[in-house]
Design a protein around this motif. Structure first.
Motif, PDB file in Angstrom:
ATOM      1  N   CYS A 191       0.846  -1.192   0.000  1.00 54.57           N
ATOM      2  CA  CYS A 191       0.000   0.000   0.000  1.00 54.57           C
ATOM      3  C   CYS A 191       0.884   1.247   0.000  1.00 54.57           C
ATOM      4  CB  CYS A 191      -0.920  -0.024   1.215  1.00 54.57           C
ATOM      5  SG  CYS A 191      -0.032   0.121   2.779  1.00 54.57           S
ATOM      6  N   LEU A 192       0.256   2.388  -0.079  1.00 54.88           N
ATOM      7  CA  LEU A 192       0.986   3.661  -0.137  1.00 54.88           C
ATOM      8  C   LEU A 192       1.898   3.858   1.072  1.00 54.88           C
ATOM      9  CD1 LEU A 192       1.470   6.474  -1.398  1.00 54.88           C
ATOM     10  CD2 LEU A 192      -0.641   7.222  -0.286  1.00 54.88           C
ATOM     11  N   CYS A 193       1.406   3.554   2.282  1.00 55.91           N
ATOM     12  CA  CYS A 193       2.200   3.816   3.486  1.00 55.91           C
ATOM     13  C   CYS A 193       3.143   2.679   3.840  1.00 55.91           C
ATOM     14  CB  CYS A 193       1.285   4.146   4.666  1.00 55.91           C
ATOM     15  SG  CYS A 193       0.446   2.742   5.408  1.00 55.91           S
ATOM     16  N   GLY A 194       2.961   1.515   3.220  1.00 51.88           N
ATOM     17  CA  GLY A 194       3.858   0.385   3.463  1.00 51.88           C
ATOM     18  C   GLY A 194       3.460  -0.501   4.631  1.00 51.88           C
ATOM     19  N   ALA A 195       2.324  -0.194   5.297  1.00 49.04           N
ATOM     20  CA  ALA A 195       1.901  -1.015   6.435  1.00 49.04           C
ATOM     21  C   ALA A 195       1.410  -2.393   5.980  1.00 49.04           C
ATOM     22  CB  ALA A 195       0.796  -0.305   7.218  1.00 49.04           C
ATOM     23  N   CYS A 226      -6.035  -0.704   3.070  1.00 46.96           N
ATOM     24  CA  CYS A 226      -5.207  -0.365   4.228  1.00 46.96           C
ATOM     25  C   CYS A 226      -5.956   0.664   5.072  1.00 46.96           C
ATOM     26  CB  CYS A 226      -3.868   0.208   3.784  1.00 46.96           C
ATOM     27  SG  CYS A 226      -2.901   0.852   5.187  1.00 46.96           S
ATOM     28  N   THR A 275      -4.832   2.556   7.336  1.00 43.31           N
ATOM     29  CA  THR A 275      -4.010   3.739   7.642  1.00 43.31           C
ATOM     30  C   THR A 275      -3.999   4.722   6.479  1.00 43.31           C
ATOM     31  OG1 THR A 275      -2.600   2.408   9.081  1.00 43.31           O
ATOM     32  CG2 THR A 275      -1.704   4.518   8.333  1.00 43.31           C
ATOM     33  N   CYS A 276      -3.698   4.240   5.272  1.00 45.76           N
ATOM     34  CA  CYS A 276      -3.562   5.170   4.136  1.00 45.76           C
ATOM     35  C   CYS A 276      -4.730   5.074   3.157  1.00 45.76           C
ATOM     36  CB  CYS A 276      -2.240   4.944   3.405  1.00 45.76           C
ATOM     37  SG  CYS A 276      -2.118   3.365   2.537  1.00 45.76           S
TER      38      CYS A 276
HETATM   39 ZN    ZN Z   1      -1.178   1.803   3.982  1.00 46.00          ZN
END
Ligand code: ZN
Ligand code: ZN
Length: 136
Positions: free
Chosen positions: A7-11, A74, A76-77
Motif C-alpha cells: 500500500c501507499l504507506c507500506g503497512a 489499508c 491507515t492510508c
Molecule cells: Zn497503507
C-alpha cells in the motif's frame, strides 16, 4: 514468478508465487468510487499463492449478481488493495496500483464499459465487455 506489492504507506505488503490468471480494467460504478473517478485495474491470482503482511480493513457488499464481495484496503492510508467474491474463494484480485511492477497488469479486457462516463479514456486496442465477464 514472484510478484510483490504494498500500500501507499507500506503497512500492508504482499508476495505472490503464481502467474496472473487474468487482467481487467473495470468501469463498474463501484470501481469509480474506489478509483477516484477513473476505472480500477485488477490482476487475478490464485488466492492460495498470496501471503499478506499487515492489517487490512474489509468493506463487504452485495453485487447486482447476488455475489457477496469483500474489498480490502489499508486502514491507515486507504489504499484499495484486494477484492474477493465469496462464491469464488480460489481467486483474489489485486489492485494494480499496489504492484511493484505495474507492467504485468496491462489489461486483457475492459469490463463494465456501459457504466463509464462519456469522457472515459478507453484504449481501442483492448477488447471491451459492456457488463460482467464470465468467471475467470
Ligand atoms: Zn497503507
Ligand atoms: Zn468494478
Amino acid at each position: 514468478m514472484i510478484t510483490t506489492g504494498q500500500c501507499l504507506c507500506g503497512a500492508v505488503r504482499y508476495r505472490i508465487t503464481a502467474e496472473p490468471i487474468t487482467t481487467r480494467a473495470c468501469w463498474c460504478r463501484l470501481c469509480q468510487y474506489i478509483g477516484a473517478g477513473s476505472n480500477t485495474v485488477n490482476v487475478g491470482f490464485p488466492s492460495s499463492a498470496i501471503t499478506i503482511e499487515g492489517t487490512l480493513a474489509d468493506y463487504r457488499s452485495v453485487a447486482d449478481s447476488g455475489n457477496v464481495m469483500h474489498r480490502r484496503f489499508c486502514p491507515t492510508c486507504g489504499t484499495a488493495m484486494f477484492s474477493e467474491a465469496e462464491s469464488r474463494p480460489h481467486l483474489i484480485f489485486v489492485r494494480a496500483g499496489t504492484l511493484d511492477d505495474r507492467e504485468i497488469a496491462r489489461p486483457a479486457v475492459i469490463i463494465w464499459t456501459s457504466q463509464a462516463p462519456s469522457w472515459a479514456c478507453l484504449d481501442d486496442s483492448i477488447p471491451r465487455i459492456e457488463g460482467q465477464p464470465p468467471p475467470a
